[in-house]
Write an enzyme that holds these catalytic residues in place. Structure first.
Site, PDB file in Angstrom:
ATOM      1  N   ILE A   1      13.811 -54.822  -6.473  1.00 58.92           N
ATOM      2  CA  ILE A   1      14.866 -54.414  -5.539  1.00 58.92           C
ATOM      3  C   ILE A   1      16.140 -54.389  -6.375  1.00 58.92           C
ATOM      4  O   ILE A   1      16.692 -55.438  -6.712  1.00 58.92           O
ATOM      5  CB  ILE A   1      14.980 -55.391  -4.356  1.00 58.92           C
ATOM      6  N   PRO A   2      16.602 -53.197  -6.764  1.00 56.27           N
ATOM      7  CA  PRO A   2      17.569 -53.070  -7.872  1.00 56.27           C
ATOM      8  C   PRO A   2      19.016 -53.412  -7.521  1.00 56.27           C
ATOM      9  O   PRO A   2      19.902 -52.552  -7.527  1.00 56.27           O
ATOM     10  CB  PRO A   2      17.422 -51.600  -8.273  1.00 56.27           C
ATOM     11  N   CYS A   3      19.275 -54.686  -7.278  1.00 54.25           N
ATOM     12  CA  CYS A   3      20.647 -55.109  -6.988  1.00 54.25           C
ATOM     13  C   CYS A   3      21.554 -54.945  -8.205  1.00 54.25           C
ATOM     14  O   CYS A   3      22.788 -54.966  -8.071  1.00 54.25           O
ATOM     15  CB  CYS A   3      20.668 -56.547  -6.490  1.00 54.25           C
ATOM     16  N   HIS A   4      20.961 -54.755  -9.398  1.00 51.36           N
ATOM     17  CA  HIS A   4      21.776 -54.543 -10.596  1.00 51.36           C
ATOM     18  C   HIS A   4      22.481 -53.188 -10.573  1.00 51.36           C
ATOM     19  O   HIS A   4      23.390 -52.952 -11.371  1.00 51.36           O
ATOM     20  CB  HIS A   4      20.917 -54.654 -11.859  1.00 51.36           C
TER      21      HIS A   4
END
Length: 348
Positions: A313-316
């Site tokens: 889950i690409p919170c970056h």
């Protein structure tokens, strides 16, 4: 006990692989940090400083050595420990003692330090949890309790039941209605990661040195009501394969089953994060608008930080309005690396 500076310098002088991954050394005269086993010429003691992790060395301004490559996972399990881990995997029922370790020329205190550093528990605690995790799976698949107990090193059924109930909160006979989170450790170019999965999907993927890791695990326990034990399953195997493809630049979207308990608001944010295209970034304002809460940027930021599945889950991919980097639990240096990786491979 913590390792003294004198002991670390002696390990550096001797290129002692026993200490690999227990610390890295920064060389003040070159601005480079290395593994204890680096083949380069050893600096004087007054010209070095020691760090417990790659993260701290990078934060202090050092760059990684090109000879020993301390940021890469190669050799993360030191040679002196590999035979022991292989034997544990081959014979999960064996009960290991410190005398057994010494018989293999392994210092029990060094084994204890390595397992505490990489798994958060001693070798003996790790092995006990691993045995119980395997016993749990066998009983759930229909195996006889008595045979399972003796096959996994327990001398009495009552001792097995007591240990089982302490670990899983239920007796072996009632385990069909119970489940657990099996956890393992992945090696990545950005350092070790801790992954966890239930029988329904992956629920945890965090860098092992993240300060919030213990809090994330506690929150997962509260949401799911499950116990955590070392182990592996098909979900974790698929995740590991896909992570390797991701870091190789050949995978742009993960396709794994996920278990992501949280509030309705958190789940909305996490689902929206998965809509951010590979190689792109959104601002917190864009993310808030996407979930229909344009004035909830701070709450969106908190939910972003509460994400328990890093990278997947690409919170970056969330940045400030001016495009600068901020707010990544794994460290801004990792966030930059992930975004650089995606930018460099987005057109492949």
């Amino acid at each position: 006990m913590p390792i003294s500076k004198r002991e670390m310098y002696e390990a550096l002088q001797n290129k002692d692989s026993t200490y690999d991954r227990l610390f890295v050394v920064g060389v003040k005269t070159t601005g480079i940090f290395c593994r204890p086993t680096c083949p380069a010429r050893k600096p004087k003691e007054e010209n070095v400083e020691f760090f417990p992790s790659v993260r701290e060395a990078l934060s202090a301004g050092y760059r990684a050595c090109k000879r020993c490559r301390p940021m890469e996972p190669n050799g993360a399990v030191p040679p002196w420990l590999r035979e022991l881990i292989d034997m544990v995997n081959r014979d999960p029922g064996k009960r290991w003692t410190d005398a057994d370790l010494r018989g293999m020329s392994i210092d029990p205190s060094r084994a204890r330090r390595w397992f505490r550093t990489h798994y958060g528990m001693t070798f003996h605690a790790f092995h006990r949890a691993r045995r119980l995790g395997r016993a749990f799976e066998r009983i759930r698949s229909g195996s006889n309790q008595i045979m399972t107990a003796f096959d996994h090193g327990y001398e009495s059924l009552s001792g097995f039941r007591d240990a089982f109930e302490r670990a899983f909160g239920t007796t072996p006979g009632k385990s069909e209605a119970a489940t657990c989170v099996v956890t393992t450790r992945f090696l990545t170019p950005l350092g070790p990661m801790i992954a966890g999965a239930t029988e329904k999907g992956v629920c945890l993927l965090e860098f092992s040195d993240r300060r919030m890791l213990e809090t994330q695990i506690k929150r997962l326990r509260k949401w799911l009501g499950y116990r955590f034990v070392p182990g592996n399953n098909d979900h974790l195997s698929r995740l590991n394969d896909q992570l390797e493809d991701y870091f190789a630049g050949t995978l742009k979207a993960f396709s794994i089953d996920m278990v992501i308990p949280g509030s309705e608001f958190q789940r909305a944010v996490w689902q929206s994060l998965q809509k951010i295209p590979y190689g792109c970034t959104w601002t917190y304002e864009q993310l808030a608008r996407h979930i229909g809460k344009p004035n909830a940027q701070r709450a969106v930021g908190r939910a972003n930080g509460d994400n328990r599945l890093a990278i997947v889950i690409p919170c970056h991919r969330v940045v400030r309005a001016d495009g600068s980097l901020c707010g990544y639990g794994g460290g801004l240096w990792r966030k930059k690396h992930l975004l650089d990786l995606e930018n460099s491979t987005s057109n492949r």
